[in-house]
Design an enzyme around this catalytic site. Sequence first.
Site, PDB file in Angstrom:
ATOM      1  N   ASP A  55       0.838  -1.196   0.000  1.00 46.01           N
ATOM      2  CA  ASP A  55       0.000   0.000   0.000  1.00 46.01           C
ATOM      3  C   ASP A  55       0.875   1.250   0.000  1.00 46.01           C
ATOM      4  OD1 ASP A  55      -2.209   1.662   0.126  1.00 46.01           O
ATOM      5  OD2 ASP A  55      -2.384   1.518   2.291  1.00 46.01           O
ATOM      6  N   GLY A  59       1.613   4.003  -3.355  1.00 42.90           N
ATOM      7  CA  GLY A  59       1.509   5.445  -3.175  1.00 42.90           C
ATOM      8  C   GLY A  59       2.767   6.163  -3.635  1.00 42.90           C
ATOM      9  N   ASP A  80      -7.933  -1.788   1.528  1.00 41.75           N
ATOM     10  CA  ASP A  80      -7.592  -1.622   2.950  1.00 41.75           C
ATOM     11  C   ASP A  80      -8.758  -1.981   3.857  1.00 41.75           C
ATOM     12  OD1 ASP A  80      -5.057  -0.772   2.315  1.00 41.75           O
ATOM     13  OD2 ASP A  80      -5.537   1.365   2.456  1.00 41.75           O
TER      14      ASP A  80
END
Length: 227
Positions: A55, A59, A80
């Site tokens: 995750d 990003g 998530d």
Amino acid sequence: MAKKPGQRSSKLSVYLYIPNIIGYIRVLLNCFAFSQCLTNKILFSFLYFLSFVCDAVDGWCARKFNQVSTFGAVLDMVTDRISTACLLVVLSQLYKPGLIFLSLLALDIASHWLQMYSTFLTGKASHKDVKDSSNWLFRAYYGNRMFMAYCCVSCEVIYLVLFYLAENQTEKLVDVISNNLQKMSLLSLLIGTSLFGWAVKQIINVIQMKTAADACVLYDIDKKHKN
């Protein structure tokens, strides 16, 4: 009206953004992880945490390669929320009272759903844009990437450690936490260093839910006044 070939190609290119491909990998990792959660705790914990690390990677890739997309942001949040929700459901079956974990699940989903919805209503580009909030903790959480990362990681660490420690379906949550905090071990250290971040994350969820609900109400009031 038929779409032009260029439009179809452009749409496909967004789906194939590097951070979005990493997002698809996260989904596959979680699916395989939960298929193993009842038979191989170590493998499950590794795959679940690897998905969580990805995750942060997607990003970074989105900013590095200028491939930020609304689809990618939604994919990240949905992944998530679903992965955490599934883990909380599993924990609710391993510990008593299970209602604690189901309540945390409800708070997490309600908070983030309201925040996303209010973001679109107010025309903001990101649900992390809370500079206009009057709550200092809320601003500090979303304004400091390291602080937010610590809180998010703390939650996942707490849940994974509790999952690993569960030996049967009659465990009492308070007993397991207190017994392990008294021991000098890696797991007790992880629990001790993560409790604060976990607690802050739950407080933020409450603040976020209230703030987002207020934004929705103010939107209705403004709309009524304009009419």
